[in-house]
Write an enzyme that holds these catalytic residues in place. Structure first.
Site, PDB file in Angstrom:
ATOM      1  N   TYR A  45     -25.452  21.564  12.644  1.00 50.07           N
ATOM      2  CA  TYR A  45     -24.609  22.758  12.820  1.00 50.07           C
ATOM      3  C   TYR A  45     -25.585  23.915  12.941  1.00 50.07           C
ATOM      4  O   TYR A  45     -25.446  24.926  12.276  1.00 50.07           O
ATOM      5  CB  TYR A  45     -23.765  22.855  11.540  1.00 50.07           C
TER       6      TYR A  45
ATOM      7  N   HIS B 278     -22.607  29.825  16.731  1.00 46.74           N
ATOM      8  CA  HIS B 278     -21.444  28.928  16.706  1.00 46.74           C
ATOM      9  C   HIS B 278     -20.783  28.958  15.329  1.00 46.74           C
ATOM     10  O   HIS B 278     -19.557  29.112  15.223  1.00 46.74           O
ATOM     11  CB  HIS B 278     -21.875  27.500  17.062  1.00 46.74           C
TER      12      HIS B 278
ATOM     13  N   ARG C 218     -12.029  32.305   8.552  1.00 39.73           N
ATOM     14  CA  ARG C 218     -12.207  33.218   7.409  1.00 39.73           C
ATOM     15  C   ARG C 218     -12.748  34.544   7.936  1.00 39.73           C
ATOM     16  O   ARG C 218     -13.943  34.840   7.812  1.00 39.73           O
ATOM     17  CB  ARG C 218     -13.250  32.645   6.433  1.00 39.73           C
TER      18      ARG C 218
ATOM     19  N   GLU D 270     -24.192  20.085  23.102  1.00 38.87           N
ATOM     20  CA  GLU D 270     -25.276  19.884  22.133  1.00 38.87           C
ATOM     21  C   GLU D 270     -26.482  19.215  22.793  1.00 38.87           C
ATOM     22  O   GLU D 270     -26.369  18.548  23.810  1.00 38.87           O
ATOM     23  CB  GLU D 270     -24.810  18.971  20.981  1.00 38.87           C
TER      24      GLU D 270
ATOM     25  N   ASP E 242     -20.195  16.279  21.809  1.00 40.80           N
ATOM     26  CA  ASP E 242     -19.491  15.949  20.569  1.00 40.80           C
ATOM     27  C   ASP E 242     -18.012  16.324  20.757  1.00 40.80           C
ATOM     28  O   ASP E 242     -17.541  17.332  20.256  1.00 40.80           O
ATOM     29  CB  ASP E 242     -20.137  16.753  19.431  1.00 40.80           C
TER      30      ASP E 242
ATOM     31  N   GLN F  37      -8.865  17.865  13.718  1.00 40.77           N
ATOM     32  CA  GLN F  37      -9.958  18.322  12.849  1.00 40.77           C
ATOM     33  C   GLN F  37      -9.486  19.390  11.861  1.00 40.77           C
ATOM     34  O   GLN F  37      -9.798  19.327  10.662  1.00 40.77           O
ATOM     35  CB  GLN F  37     -11.080  18.880  13.734  1.00 40.77           C
TER      36      GLN F  37
ATOM     37  N   TYR G 285      -9.859  18.248   7.854  1.00 43.28           N
ATOM     38  CA  TYR G 285     -11.261  18.378   7.461  1.00 43.28           C
ATOM     39  C   TYR G 285     -11.505  18.823   6.019  1.00 43.28           C
ATOM     40  O   TYR G 285     -12.653  18.761   5.547  1.00 43.28           O
ATOM     41  CB  TYR G 285     -12.026  19.270   8.447  1.00 43.28           C
TER      42      TYR G 285
ATOM     43  N   THR H   4     -23.188  22.467  18.176  1.00 43.75           N
ATOM     44  CA  THR H   4     -22.884  23.238  19.377  1.00 43.75           C
ATOM     45  C   THR H   4     -23.922  24.335  19.600  1.00 43.75           C
ATOM     46  O   THR H   4     -24.183  25.133  18.697  1.00 43.75           O
ATOM     47  CB  THR H   4     -21.499  23.891  19.227  1.00 43.75           C
TER      48      THR H   4
ATOM     49  N   GLU I   9     -14.548  28.535  21.185  1.00 46.82           N
ATOM     50  CA  GLU I   9     -15.179  29.855  21.206  1.00 46.82           C
ATOM     51  C   GLU I   9     -14.927  30.586  22.523  1.00 46.82           C
ATOM     52  O   GLU I   9     -14.599  31.770  22.529  1.00 46.82           O
ATOM     53  CB  GLU I   9     -16.687  29.723  21.014  1.00 46.82           C
TER      54      GLU I   9
END
Lengths: 389, 389
Positions: B91, B96, B105, B163, B195, B202, B206, B322, B336
Site C-alpha cells: 500500500y 492512494h 474518514r 500496480e 489487483d 471489499q 474488510y 496502487t 480515485e
C-alpha cells in the site's frame, strides 16, 4: 506417509501396495511423499482406502504382511503432511470475535458484517511448520498507548490462538462457485492449528488492511490429518443462532448443513514453562473449548471462500479462527483468558503469565468421543518459544 | 522461457546451452519451464546470463547459431513466467492511501501507522493469471449505504488497481531478518500487476481483518519480468518525505536506499469498451503515473516483510499497491479517478464509466527511459471483463 494405528504408524505406501482390491490411482497416490495426490482424489477414494486398511488390519483376517509395516510412533519423526498452497484464516467463533471486539470497541464489540460474512483473511503459507518446531519470538513495530511513536523490538505480547485447521482436497476452478450443500466434498480432513499472534505488532499494524507481521512469523499444525469421514459420527447441528440474529444469506444456507454441519470436537490448550519442565510438573491446561460453538460451519466457510469465483486448490489450508466458547475457561487465546494481560494465569510453582514468555511450550490437543464409537484423537500441536534475535 | 529481444523472443534453454562460458548451474536453470531456478541463483547469475546473451547477440559477433533460436513475438503464446509462492500486496503510495482514506474518514484520511509501517496484506496466489486471461465479474455480498441488509450478487463496483509487482529471487530463512541495505539482493525483477477489486464487496467485508473476497477472484500480471539489473540506470532517490514526516525507523533506513532506492518507471492504464473496439477506436488512456512517487521503496517493503522473521521464498510475488501520483490524471484506480463514481470517465463515443462494465478491457503499460539508455518496456498487462455467472 503413515496412518496412525494406536501407538503405531502404518507405512501407507507399503500397505497400499499389498491391498489387492484398491484401485491403481489410490495405490499410486499413497506412494507420494505428502498427502496432496490422495486428497485430490476426493472423499470416495479416502473412504475406499480406509475400508481396505481396516479390513486388512482386522483381527479376524490378521494380515501379517500388512502388520509388518507398522512402526512404533515413538521411533518416528513426524513431518508436515501436506504441501500447502494458500492459507486462509477465518474468524468463525462469535465468542472470540465479541471478546476481542469488546477490548477495542466496548460500545459495539461485533462489527456489523459479522453475522452475514464468514470473515477471513489470507495468511502466510511459507511459515507453516509442523508440531515440535520451535518458534522464535518475532520482532516488530510496537506502539503502546503510553508512547507517542513506535519502536522496533521483540514482541512483548506474544499469544497463541487455539484453532482447528482443515485442508482442501478436491479443487475448484477459477470463476466457479461451490454450493454450500456440496462444500463438504471439497474438504479432506482436519488438524490442530496454532495461529501464533504478536498482539502488540498486530494492534499497531492492522488498520486498514488486516493482520500481517503480527501473524506471519509462524503457524504450527499437527502432523496428523483426521479425515472428514472419520468424524462423521461426531456431526452435530450447526450452531443455533440466537433469536434476533439474521438467517444466513441463501448461498450460505442449506438444510443438511443446518442439521449436521457442526462437529462435536473438544479442543484444549496447555502451557508448560521452562521452570515447570525442570521441576517435572505436568503442563497446565489453561483452556477447554469445543468446535461445536463456532458461528459458521466448515461448509459455510468453504462456500463463502469460493462464492466470488476464487479457485480452491488441493492442499489449501483453512484455519477456523480462535475456538472460544461462551464461558470462562473456554477462551482460546491469552488475550481473552487474561483480559489483555490484566488477569494473569498462575502456573504451578507461582509464576504468572499475562502473555507467552521465552521457554514456554504451548500444547494443543483435540478429540471426539461418544458412547459406542472409538475415540478419535488429533494428536498434538506443540511448540516451544525461543528468545528473539 | 524466453528473452524479449525487440519484437522477437529468444528461446532461453536453447540459447544458454550454446553460451560456452556460462556456468553449468545457470544453463540448467535456463532449461526449466519457469523462472524460479534462475531467480534463486541471485543477481550475479542473472547478470552473467544477461552479459553472455548480450555478447552473443551483438552485431559484431553476429552469432547465427543463437539467432536461429529467435521466434517472432506475434507467433508466441505467453504464459505465467513464475511459479508463485505467497503473494503479498503493499500500500506504498501515500497519495492512494490518502485519497481512499479521505472517502472513508474525511477528517483523518491517513491512519496513524502509515508513515511508520509499510502496510501490506496477504493476498491470494491461486488466482493470479497472466495478461490476456479474461476476468469474470465476481459475485459477493454487497450492502450499499441505502440498504439495511446485504445481498449476494454480481459486484456493481468493479475496479482495477494499477500496480508494479516484483518477484523474490534469493530466499530467506524463517527466523532471520533482511537488513534494508541487503534487501535489493533478494529481488529478481519487476512486472505489471492489476489487483482487480470489487469495491462494494471489499467495503462491506474488510473490517476487521482486511480485504478478502473483494480481491482474491483474480490478479493479472504481465508475462515479462524486467530484471532489477536492467533497471539500474533508472534508479532515483527514494521519495522525499514532506517536512514534518517522521524518519523511517532504523531497520527501514539505509543511506544507499535513500539515495537510489526509487525507480523512475512510468506506468499507465487504458480502457477499451466493447463499443470502442467495435468502432475501431483506440483504448483511452485514463491515468499516467510514476513509480517514483511511492512513499516506501522496494527495499523497505522487503526488509519490513522479513523484519519479524517471516521467510521469503523464491517466486513470492509482491505488489506495490496502487501507484497514484499527487495530481489529477495520475490516480491508479477508478475509485480515485471518478471520486467513487461521482465523476465518471467519458469514453470516445460518449459512454460513461463510474466503474468497469462487462466487455471492458483494461490495459496497463510501463516503461523506463532516459537519454543515452535503451528504453525499457514492461510489455502489457491486459484483460477483458466477462459477465458474472
Amino acid at each position: 506417509m503413515g496412518v496412525a494405528i494406536g501407538d503405531q504408524i502404518l507405512d501407507l505406501a507399503a500397505a497400499a501396495a499389498l491391498l489387492a482390491d484398491l484401485p491403481g490411482e489410490i495405490v499410486q497416490a499413497c506412494a507420494a511423499p505428502q498427502l496432496n495426490p490422495l486428497m485430490a482424489l476426493g472423499p470416495r477414494a479416502s473412504a475406499a482406502l480406509r475400508l481396505a486398511l481396516s479390513r486388512g488390519l482386522s483381527a479376524e483376517r490378521g494380515d501379517q504382511k500388512l502388520r509388518r509395516h507398522l512402526t512404533p510412533m515413538a521411533n518416528a519423526e513426524l513431518l508436515l503432511p501436506v504441501a500447502i498452497g494458500d492459507f486462509t484464516d477465518f474468524y468463525a467463533s462469535v465468542f472470540h470475535a465479541t471478546n476481542v471486539g469488546r477490548m477495542l470497541r466496548p460500545e459495539n464489540p461485533l462489527v456489523p458484517n459479522y453475522k452475514y460474512v464468514p470473515v477471513a483473511y489470507h495468511s502466510r503459507a511459507s511459515s507453516v511448520r509442523v508440531s515440535g518446531t520451535a518458534v522464535k519470538r518475532p520482532q516488530g513495530q510496537r506502539k503502546p498507548a503510553n508512547e507517542t511513536v513506535p519502536s522496533y523490538g521483540p514482541s512483548r505480547n506474544l499469544d497463541f490462538e487455539l484453532e482447528l485447521g482443515f485442508y482442501i482436497g478436491v479443487p475448484s476452478d477459477l470463476g466457479t462457485t461451490i454450493p454450500v450443500g456440496k462444500a463438504a466434498e471439497h474438504v479432506f480432513g482436519f488438524c490442530l492449528l496454532n495461529d501464533w499472534s504478536a498482539r502488540d505488532v498486530q494492534g499497531w499494524e492492522y488498520q486498514p488492511l488486516g493482520p500481517f507481521l503480527g501473524k506471519n512469523f509462524a503457524t504450527t499444525v499437527s502432523p496428523w490429518v483426521v479425515t472428514q469421514e472419520a468424524l462423521a459420527p461426531f456431526r452435530v447441528p450447526a450452531f443455533a443462532r440466537p433469536q434476533g440474529d439474521p438467517a444466513p444469506l441463501p448461498y450460505l444456507d442449506d438444510p443438511v448443513d443446518r442439521a449436521q454441519g457442526g462437529f462435536d470436537i473438544a479442543v484444549d490448550a496447555c502451557l508448560s514453562s521452562e521452570k515447570m519442565r525442570a521441576a517435572g510438573a505436568a503442563p497446565l491446561c489453561i483452556t477447554k473449548s469445543s468446535f461445536q460453538t463456532t458461528y459458521w460451519t466448515v461448509a459455510q466457510m468453504v462456500a463463502h471462500h469460493a462464492s466470488n469465483g476464487c479457485n480452491l486448490m488441493t492442499g489449501d489450508l483453512f484455519g477456523s479462527g480462535t475456538v472460544s466458547g461462551p464461558e470462562k475457561g473456554s477462551q482460546g487465546c491469552l488475550l481473552e483468558i487474561t483480559a489483555r494481560g490484566k488477569e494473569p494465569v498462575v502456573l504451578p510453582g507461582g509464576e504468572q503469565r499475562a502473555f507467552i514468555e521465552d521457554g514456554d511450550e504451548i500444547i494443543f490437543r483435540a478429540y471426539a468421543e461418544k458412547p459406542g464409537y472409538p475415540r478419535i484423537g488429533f494428536g498434538e500441536c506443540r511448540a516451544v518459544v525461543l528468545p528473539a534475535g
